[in-house]
Enzyme design. Structure first.
Site, PDB file in Angstrom:
ATOM      1  N   ASP A 154       0.636  -1.014   0.079  1.00 15.07           N
ATOM      2  CA  ASP A 154      -0.017   0.017  -0.103  1.00 15.07           C
ATOM      3  C   ASP A 154       0.952   1.170   0.170  1.00 15.07           C
ATOM      4  O   ASP A 154       2.157   1.215   0.127  1.00 15.07           O
ATOM      5  CB  ASP A 154      -0.712  -0.038   1.148  1.00 15.07           C
ATOM      6  CG  ASP A 154      -0.121  -0.532   2.485  1.00 15.07           C
ATOM      7  OD1 ASP A 154       0.951  -0.266   2.563  1.00 15.07           O
ATOM      8  OD2 ASP A 154      -0.825  -0.742   3.361  1.00 15.07           O
ATOM      9  N   HIS A 161      -7.521  -4.439  10.057  1.00 14.13           N
ATOM     10  CA  HIS A 161      -6.990  -4.131   8.465  1.00 14.13           C
ATOM     11  C   HIS A 161      -5.887  -4.864   8.242  1.00 14.13           C
ATOM     12  O   HIS A 161      -4.970  -5.426   9.097  1.00 14.13           O
ATOM     13  CB  HIS A 161      -6.918  -2.755   8.156  1.00 14.13           C
ATOM     14  CG  HIS A 161      -5.933  -2.111   8.660  1.00 14.13           C
ATOM     15  ND1 HIS A 161      -6.013  -0.674   9.013  1.00 14.13           N
ATOM     16  CD2 HIS A 161      -4.782  -2.181   8.962  1.00 14.13           C
ATOM     17  CE1 HIS A 161      -4.891  -0.362   9.416  1.00 14.13           C
ATOM     18  NE2 HIS A 161      -3.903  -1.269   9.215  1.00 14.13           N
ATOM     19  N   GLU A 204      -9.721  -1.307   5.280  1.00  9.89           N
ATOM     20  CA  GLU A 204     -10.343  -1.145   6.609  1.00  9.89           C
ATOM     21  C   GLU A 204     -11.558  -1.897   6.517  1.00  9.89           C
ATOM     22  O   GLU A 204     -12.013  -2.226   5.656  1.00  9.89           O
ATOM     23  CB  GLU A 204     -10.699   0.609   6.754  1.00  9.89           C
ATOM     24  CG  GLU A 204      -9.601   1.530   6.338  1.00  9.89           C
ATOM     25  CD  GLU A 204      -8.720   1.288   7.539  1.00  9.89           C
ATOM     26  OE1 GLU A 204      -8.627   0.553   8.388  1.00  9.89           O
ATOM     27  OE2 GLU A 204      -7.836   2.365   7.914  1.00  9.89           O
ATOM     28  N   ASN A 237      -7.741  -2.487  13.995  1.00  4.18           N
ATOM     29  CA  ASN A 237      -8.967  -2.604  13.738  1.00  4.18           C
ATOM     30  C   ASN A 237      -9.276  -3.821  12.818  1.00  4.18           C
ATOM     31  O   ASN A 237     -10.356  -4.010  12.260  1.00  4.18           O
ATOM     32  CB  ASN A 237      -9.707  -1.496  13.267  1.00  4.18           C
ATOM     33  CG  ASN A 237      -8.922  -1.121  11.864  1.00  4.18           C
ATOM     34  OD1 ASN A 237      -8.102  -1.705  11.415  1.00  4.18           O
ATOM     35  ND2 ASN A 237      -9.562   0.241  11.080  1.00  4.18           N
TER      36      ASN A 237
HETATM   37  N1  GLP Z   1      -1.075  -0.022   6.354  1.00  4.41           N
HETATM   38  C1  GLP Z   1      -0.379  -0.633   7.454  1.00  4.41           C
HETATM   39  C2  GLP Z   1      -0.417  -2.126   7.396  1.00  4.41           C
HETATM   40  O1  GLP Z   1       0.085  -2.828   6.419  1.00  4.41           O
HETATM   41  C3  GLP Z   1       0.028  -2.676   8.707  1.00  4.41           C
HETATM   42  O2  GLP Z   1       0.437  -3.902   9.014  1.00  4.41           O
HETATM   43  C4  GLP Z   1      -0.773  -2.193   9.809  1.00  4.41           C
HETATM   44  C5  GLP Z   1      -0.390  -2.268  11.348  1.00  4.41           C
HETATM   45  O3  GLP Z   1       0.899  -1.500  11.677  1.00  4.41           O
HETATM   46  P1  GLP Z   1       1.984  -1.899  12.791  1.00  4.41           P
HETATM   47  O4  GLP Z   1       2.502  -3.086  12.297  1.00  4.41           O
HETATM   48  O5  GLP Z   1       2.828  -0.811  12.707  1.00  4.41           O
HETATM   49  O6  GLP Z   1       1.149  -1.999  13.958  1.00  4.41           O
HETATM   50  O7  GLP Z   1      -1.170  -0.829   9.766  1.00  4.41           O
HETATM   51  C6  GLP Z   1      -0.717   0.027   8.716  1.00  4.41           C
HETATM   52  O8  GLP Z   1      -1.394   1.185   8.738  1.00  4.41           O
END
Ligand code: GLP
Length: 265
Positions: free
Chosen positions: A66, A137, A142, A135
């Site tokens: 992304d 995702h 989302e 959440n």
């Molecule tokens: N778009 C990314 C995801 O690819 C990631 O896995 C998630 C968790 O983030 P983190 O690993 O920093 O908790 O949220 C982000 O916003």
């Protein structure tokens, strides 16, 4: 779905790196790379194996999940810059083999379509590394994302923008992004999700033991042929079948089954 319970973030990174290494050593691998804090220990371990155990990435191609809309690839907080800083610049993966959606184009929808097609033209992703949002995702899909969605423009949830504000010096997180869809992610040959920390425990429970539902987008991995979920003790703390996951893992280890050999579901 295979659930692997680990003692620490470092242990999670080692188990995940084992699966990635398996594909990389087989040659011409296509990796799916995630940003965020979750895969950090996996990237650290892969970098160590590159330096100390001659794990080579020169014939690897990589697609990120992304990107924030409006950020140029060289922006400090773009996911293109982030994945270079966290992983790509520390191994011998050629920069021209790193593909990221471009967030600063005028036609985001066309860019999303182009990116989805590029993944297909590369023969698809062999192993997709994933984190999970609090959440539920994956990527930036989302809650209520279509379970068959393709790469597209998404509006970020308020909770996601708050979670990620820590990375932006002015706290201003973009409102839109480009993300691989859940249908796109499902096509990866192996889906490899890593999660750490108590703030992920509820999302992990919903993903592994809840119903398949767009309310928890990561639960779509229950429909995946080879989904591997690797957890630290805090992220696994709400799972009700932990004893079974441990027993199953012991059996897989004893039989020497790996994700690539497809020895489990
Ligand atoms: N778009 C990314 C995801 O690819 C990631 O896995 C998630 C968790 O983030 P983190 O690993 O920093 O908790 O949220 C982000 O916003």
């Amino acid at each position: 779905m295979q659930v692997i319970l680990c003692d620490s973030a470092e242990h999670v990174g080692k188990r995940a790196a084992d699966i990635v290494e398996d594909y990389v050593r087989a040659g011409s691998a296509v990796l799916g790379l995630a940003t965020g804090g979750s895969p950090s220990s996996t990237y650290r371990e892969l970098i160590r194996r590159h330096r100390e155990e001659s794990l080579g990435f020169s014939d690897v191609r990589a697609f990120t999940l992304d990107e924030y809309a409006g950020l140029a690839p060289d922006h400090e907080q773009s996911y293109h810059t982030t994945i270079r800083r966290e992983f790509v610049d520390h191994v011998d993966l050629p920069l021209e083999n790193l593909m990221t959606p471009q967030g600063d184009v005028s036609d985001l929808a066309a860019e999303a379509e182009r990116y989805d097609a590029a993944i297909g033209a590369a023969g698809g992703v062999d192993v997709q590394i994933l984190g999970i949002g609090a959440n539920g995702h994956i990527g930036f899909n989302e809650p209520t994302s279509s379970l068959s969605s393709r790469t597209r423009v998404k509006t970020l949830a308020g909770t996601t923008r708050r979670d990620n504000a820590r990375f932006f010096s002015d706290g201003e997180v973009p409102r839109l992004c480009l993300t691989q869809g859940l249908g796109t992610i499902r096509e990866a040959r192996t889906a490899l999700l890593v999660a750490m920390g108590a703030n992920k425990a509820e999302a992990v429970r919903a993903m592994v033991e809840g119903p398949v539902s767009a309310h928890c987008p990561a639960s779509v991995l229950q429909l995946h042929r080879r989904a591997v979920v690797i957890l630290d003790p805090d992220a696994a703390s709400l799972l009700s079948l932990a004893d079974y996951y441990r027993e199953a893992q012991e059996m897989n280890d004893e039989l020497g089954l790996s994700a690539r050999s497809g020895g489990f579901d």
